[in-house]
Write a protein that holds these residues in place. Structure first.
Motif, PDB file in Angstrom:
ATOM      1  N   TYR A 142       0.470  -1.159  -0.261  1.00  0.00           N
ATOM      2  CA  TYR A 142       0.223  -0.111   0.006  1.00  0.00           C
ATOM      3  C   TYR A 142       1.345   1.122  -0.181  1.00  0.00           C
ATOM      4  CZ  TYR A 142      -3.627   3.400   1.524  1.00  0.00           C
ATOM      5  OH  TYR A 142      -4.249   3.882   1.815  1.00  0.00           O
ATOM      6  N   ILE A 143       0.920   2.140  -1.039  1.00  0.00           N
ATOM      7  CA  ILE A 143       1.310   3.504  -1.096  1.00  0.00           C
ATOM      8  C   ILE A 143       1.245   4.605  -1.347  1.00  0.00           C
ATOM      9  CG2 ILE A 143       3.649   3.736  -3.314  1.00  0.00           C
ATOM     10  CD1 ILE A 143       2.945   1.119  -2.596  1.00  0.00           C
ATOM     11  N   ILE A 144       1.599   5.076   0.076  1.00  0.00           N
ATOM     12  CA  ILE A 144       1.117   6.517   0.687  1.00  0.00           C
ATOM     13  C   ILE A 144       2.279   7.544  -0.321  1.00  0.00           C
ATOM     14  CG2 ILE A 144      -0.232   5.587   1.930  1.00  0.00           C
ATOM     15  CD1 ILE A 144       1.756   6.548   3.896  1.00  0.00           C
ATOM     16  N   ASP A 145       1.829   8.620  -0.075  1.00  0.00           N
ATOM     17  CA  ASP A 145       3.030   9.693  -0.463  1.00  0.00           C
ATOM     18  C   ASP A 145       2.366  10.882   0.876  1.00  0.00           C
ATOM     19  OD1 ASP A 145       3.688  12.141  -1.377  1.00  0.00           O
ATOM     20  OD2 ASP A 145       2.827  12.839  -2.840  1.00  0.00           O
ATOM     21  N   HIS A 146       3.375  10.861   1.580  1.00  0.00           N
ATOM     22  CA  HIS A 146       3.714  11.748   2.761  1.00  0.00           C
ATOM     23  C   HIS A 146       3.556  13.205   2.565  1.00  0.00           C
ATOM     24  CE1 HIS A 146       7.755  13.742   3.276  1.00  0.00           C
ATOM     25  NE2 HIS A 146       7.689  12.383   2.286  1.00  0.00           N
ATOM     26  N   GLY A 160      -6.968  11.752   2.930  1.00  0.00           N
ATOM     27  CA  GLY A 160      -8.329  12.573   2.323  1.00  0.00           C
ATOM     28  C   GLY A 160      -9.602  11.121   2.216  1.00  0.00           C
ATOM     29  N   ILE A 161     -10.124  11.260   1.312  1.00  0.00           N
ATOM     30  CA  ILE A 161     -10.955   9.545   1.258  1.00  0.00           C
ATOM     31  C   ILE A 161     -11.092   8.689   0.145  1.00  0.00           C
ATOM     32  CG2 ILE A 161     -12.499  11.063  -1.162  1.00  0.00           C
ATOM     33  CD1 ILE A 161     -15.106  10.272  -0.043  1.00  0.00           C
ATOM     34  N   GLU A 162      -9.713   9.292  -0.552  1.00  0.00           N
ATOM     35  CA  GLU A 162      -9.539   8.350  -1.082  1.00  0.00           C
ATOM     36  C   GLU A 162      -8.787   7.100  -0.320  1.00  0.00           C
ATOM     37  OE1 GLU A 162      -8.447  10.804  -5.456  1.00  0.00           O
ATOM     38  OE2 GLU A 162      -7.592  11.124  -3.637  1.00  0.00           O
ATOM     39  N   GLU A 163      -7.992   7.633   0.692  1.00  0.00           N
ATOM     40  CA  GLU A 163      -7.199   6.928   1.488  1.00  0.00           C
ATOM     41  C   GLU A 163      -8.554   5.614   2.007  1.00  0.00           C
ATOM     42  OE1 GLU A 163      -4.607   5.996   1.178  1.00  0.00           O
ATOM     43  OE2 GLU A 163      -3.470   8.091   0.677  1.00  0.00           O
ATOM     44  N   ASN A 164      -9.199   6.205   2.192  1.00  0.00           N
ATOM     45  CA  ASN A 164     -10.373   6.009   3.786  1.00  0.00           C
ATOM     46  C   ASN A 164     -11.080   4.767   2.082  1.00  0.00           C
ATOM     47  OD1 ASN A 164     -10.111   7.617   5.260  1.00  0.00           O
ATOM     48  ND2 ASN A 164     -12.107   8.508   4.890  1.00  0.00           N
ATOM     49  N   ARG A 165     -10.966   5.077   1.155  1.00  0.00           N
ATOM     50  CA  ARG A 165     -11.904   4.133   0.044  1.00  0.00           C
ATOM     51  C   ARG A 165     -10.953   2.643  -0.174  1.00  0.00           C
ATOM     52  NH1 ARG A 165     -14.878   4.487  -4.700  1.00  0.00           N
ATOM     53  NH2 ARG A 165     -15.657   6.853  -3.316  1.00  0.00           N
ATOM     54  N   VAL A 166      -9.286   3.053   0.156  1.00  0.00           N
ATOM     55  CA  VAL A 166      -8.680   1.980   0.072  1.00  0.00           C
ATOM     56  C   VAL A 166      -8.142   1.042   1.103  1.00  0.00           C
ATOM     57  CG1 VAL A 166      -5.749   1.687  -0.512  1.00  0.00           C
ATOM     58  CG2 VAL A 166      -7.253   3.244  -1.690  1.00  0.00           C
ATOM     59  N   PRO A 193      -0.448 -10.808   4.234  1.00  0.00           N
ATOM     60  CA  PRO A 193       0.684  -9.922   4.430  1.00  0.00           C
ATOM     61  C   PRO A 193       0.988  -8.717   3.830  1.00  0.00           C
ATOM     62  CG  PRO A 193       1.648 -12.692   3.721  1.00  0.00           C
ATOM     63  CD  PRO A 193       0.079 -12.238   3.257  1.00  0.00           C
ATOM     64  N   LYS A 194       0.825  -7.444   4.422  1.00  0.00           N
ATOM     65  CA  LYS A 194       0.389  -6.348   3.819  1.00  0.00           C
ATOM     66  C   LYS A 194       1.452  -5.439   4.399  1.00  0.00           C
ATOM     67  CE  LYS A 194      -4.418  -5.862   5.111  1.00  0.00           C
ATOM     68  NZ  LYS A 194      -4.838  -7.422   5.785  1.00  0.00           N
ATOM     69  N   ILE A 195       1.796  -4.496   3.380  1.00  0.00           N
ATOM     70  CA  ILE A 195       2.911  -3.305   3.724  1.00  0.00           C
ATOM     71  C   ILE A 195       3.091  -2.590   3.820  1.00  0.00           C
ATOM     72  CG2 ILE A 195       5.988  -2.975   2.878  1.00  0.00           C
ATOM     73  CD1 ILE A 195       5.927  -6.287   2.207  1.00  0.00           C
ATOM     74  N   LEU A 196       3.231  -1.310   4.368  1.00  0.00           N
ATOM     75  CA  LEU A 196       2.883  -0.172   4.319  1.00  0.00           C
ATOM     76  C   LEU A 196       3.956   0.627   3.796  1.00  0.00           C
ATOM     77  CD1 LEU A 196       1.285   2.398   4.084  1.00  0.00           C
ATOM     78  CD2 LEU A 196       2.026   2.578   7.087  1.00  0.00           C
ATOM     79  N   VAL A 197       4.296   1.573   2.304  1.00  0.00           N
ATOM     80  CA  VAL A 197       5.369   1.450   1.685  1.00  0.00           C
ATOM     81  C   VAL A 197       5.003   3.229   1.903  1.00  0.00           C
ATOM     82  CG1 VAL A 197       6.493   1.811  -0.501  1.00  0.00           C
ATOM     83  CG2 VAL A 197       5.856   0.095   0.544  1.00  0.00           C
ATOM     84  N   ILE A 198       6.113   4.422   2.807  1.00  0.00           N
ATOM     85  CA  ILE A 198       5.455   5.431   2.277  1.00  0.00           C
ATOM     86  C   ILE A 198       6.496   5.766   1.445  1.00  0.00           C
ATOM     87  CG2 ILE A 198       5.892   7.574   3.761  1.00  0.00           C
ATOM     88  CD1 ILE A 198       5.183   5.691   6.489  1.00  0.00           C
ATOM     89  N   ASN A 199       6.004   6.992   0.213  1.00  0.00           N
ATOM     90  CA  ASN A 199       7.333   6.906  -0.821  1.00  0.00           C
ATOM     91  C   ASN A 199       6.708   9.148  -0.451  1.00  0.00           C
ATOM     92  OD1 ASN A 199       7.998   6.905  -3.140  1.00  0.00           O
ATOM     93  ND2 ASN A 199       6.936   7.001  -4.120  1.00  0.00           N
ATOM     94  N   LYS A 200       8.169   9.286  -1.219  1.00  0.00           N
ATOM     95  CA  LYS A 200       8.633  10.322  -1.636  1.00  0.00           C
ATOM     96  C   LYS A 200       9.633  11.181  -0.008  1.00  0.00           C
ATOM     97  CE  LYS A 200       5.362  11.126  -4.854  1.00  0.00           C
ATOM     98  NZ  LYS A 200       4.304  11.958  -5.621  1.00  0.00           N
ATOM     99  N   ILE A 201      10.233   9.783   0.262  1.00  0.00           N
ATOM    100  CA  ILE A 201      10.736  10.223   1.399  1.00  0.00           C
ATOM    101  C   ILE A 201      12.048  11.466   1.244  1.00  0.00           C
ATOM    102  CG2 ILE A 201      10.236   8.344   3.207  1.00  0.00           C
ATOM    103  CD1 ILE A 201      13.244   7.333   2.564  1.00  0.00           C
ATOM    104  N   ASP A 202      11.940  11.838  -0.285  1.00  0.00           N
ATOM    105  CA  ASP A 202      13.294  12.523  -0.584  1.00  0.00           C
ATOM    106  C   ASP A 202      12.460  13.912  -0.755  1.00  0.00           C
ATOM    107  OD1 ASP A 202      11.139  11.408  -2.557  1.00  0.00           O
ATOM    108  OD2 ASP A 202      12.837  12.781  -4.214  1.00  0.00           O
ATOM    109  N   ASP A 258      -0.471   0.267  12.513  1.00  0.00           N
ATOM    110  CA  ASP A 258      -1.173  -0.605  13.235  1.00  0.00           C
ATOM    111  C   ASP A 258      -1.599  -2.095  12.300  1.00  0.00           C
ATOM    112  OD1 ASP A 258       0.223  -0.012  15.253  1.00  0.00           O
ATOM    113  OD2 ASP A 258      -2.134   1.061  16.127  1.00  0.00           O
ATOM    114  N   GLU A 259      -2.272  -1.713  11.006  1.00  0.00           N
ATOM    115  CA  GLU A 259      -3.030  -2.504  10.438  1.00  0.00           C
ATOM    116  C   GLU A 259      -2.450  -3.306   8.941  1.00  0.00           C
ATOM    117  OE1 GLU A 259      -7.220  -0.682   8.564  1.00  0.00           O
ATOM    118  OE2 GLU A 259      -7.006   0.350  10.177  1.00  0.00           O
ATOM    119  N   PHE A 260      -0.633  -2.570   9.534  1.00  0.00           N
ATOM    120  CA  PHE A 260      -0.010  -3.623   8.229  1.00  0.00           C
ATOM    121  C   PHE A 260       1.325  -4.719   9.679  1.00  0.00           C
ATOM    122  CE2 PHE A 260      -1.568   0.174   6.306  1.00  0.00           C
ATOM    123  CZ  PHE A 260      -2.154  -0.238   4.838  1.00  0.00           C
ATOM    124  N   ASP A 261       1.141  -5.314   8.394  1.00  0.00           N
ATOM    125  CA  ASP A 261       2.565  -5.908   9.297  1.00  0.00           C
ATOM    126  C   ASP A 261       3.776  -5.509   8.875  1.00  0.00           C
ATOM    127  OD1 ASP A 261       1.031  -9.191   8.995  1.00  0.00           O
ATOM    128  OD2 ASP A 261       0.138  -7.883   7.171  1.00  0.00           O
TER     129      ASP A 261
END
Length: 301
Positions: A111-115, A120-126, A136-145, A160-163
């Motif tokens: 699950y890719i997010i852009d910090h 927003g509502i799109e995140e709730n939908r996802v 297994p679910k991995i939370l990937v926080i992108n654009k840390i540059d 807490d919802e991701f492995d």
């Protein structure tokens, strides 16, 4: 038969199918491209450019050690790049397609997010879709540059919802080995999912016309930016290798209005020449072959 079982176990490697999901423009396509090491999905600044799942294959060789993990028989990872999920999708089937992919026989979800963007509502939908997936679910926080703006605190509750949670920069290739290492943790031992004796590594299952069409469409997005309507499609009519060794490609950019056609062509044909030149150069680089690209623009209601 013990001998058959022994042969099967020898041929087994770490394998799995990994689906990427997230809002539009969070960097899924860039992440797939850089994880696999080959351009697979189109990557343009305009949202919703990936309009169907794209499968890419990454193989790690036998007896390799990756981030401390010994891969005796190697590994094969099949990536599925889903369309971005919209709060209000421009096409009704886009969200349905993303959900369909996730309900197929997949092994891991990224699950890719852009910090740098507010939640927003799109995140709730996802999240609503992901909570139904028992994999297994991995939370990937992108654009840390990018340090600012940052809405990192908006996403803390998700961890807490991701492995696993991995922070990366897909664009700058930062922490991608760490992400691959996490993916490998959840892969199972089995036979290859994709078997092709002549399969290059990395490889993709896009047929040549589809790859060419997506390449051209990407260049149109890059040249025209926000002016280009979503209705633009590319049709590749012909791909022939001529006697002189040059690949002749005949393709059309299709749009639904005459004014868009004029916009894409540009004054004196300037824009379509740039689009064609950019696409031709990348196709030559990707194939190692000389390419002649015959590109036209048509308006079809």
């Amino acid at each position: 038969n013990p001998s058959t079982s022994l042969r099967a176990s020898i041929n087994h490697m770490k394998t799995g199918t990994v689906a990427l999901i997230g809002r539009p423009n969070v960097g899924k396509s860039t992440l797939v491209n850089n994880l696999v090491g080959h351009k697979v999905a189109i990557t343009s600044p305009k949202p919703q450019t990936t309009q169907f799942p794209i499968y890419a294959v990454l193989e790690l060789p036998p007896h390799s050690i990756f981030q401390g993990q010994a891969l005796k028989n190697g590994a094969q990872i099949v990536f599925v790049d889903t369309p971005g999920i919209f709060a209000k999708a421009p096409r009704k089937d886009i969200n349905l397609e993303a959900e369909r992919v996730l309900k197929e026989q997949i092994d891991i979800v990224l699950y890719i997010i852009d910090h740098t963007r507010k939640r927003g509502i799109e995140e709730n939908r996802v999240l609503g879709i992901l909570r139904k997936i028992q994999k297994p679910k991995i939370l990937v926080i992108n654009k840390i540059d990018k340090e600012k703006p940052s809405f990192r605190s908006d996403y803390l509750f998700m961890e807490d919802e991701f492995d696993s949670v991995v922070e990366v920069s897909a664009l700058k290739n930062k922490n991608l080995p760490i992400l691959l290492s996490e993916i490998l943790r959840y892969l199972h031992e089995g036979e290859k999912i994709v078997v092709r004796e002549d399969m290059p590594t990395p490889a993709m299952n896009l047929d040549s016309k589809l790859y060419i069409a997506e390449n051209i469409r990407e260049k149109a997005f890059l040249v025209l930016r926000d002016e280009l309507p979503y209705s633009v499609r590319v049709v590749v009519d012909e791909v022939i290798k001529r006697d002189n060794g040059i690949f002749y490609i005949k393709a059309r950019l299709l749009t639904n209005k005459e004014r868009y056609k004029k916009m894409i062509i540009g004054a004196g044909g300037a824009r379509i020449k740039i689009i064609g030149s950019m696409a031709r150069k990348e196709l030559e680089l990707a194939t190692g072959q000389k390419v002649y690209l015959d590109l036209k623009v048509e308006a079809e209601e």
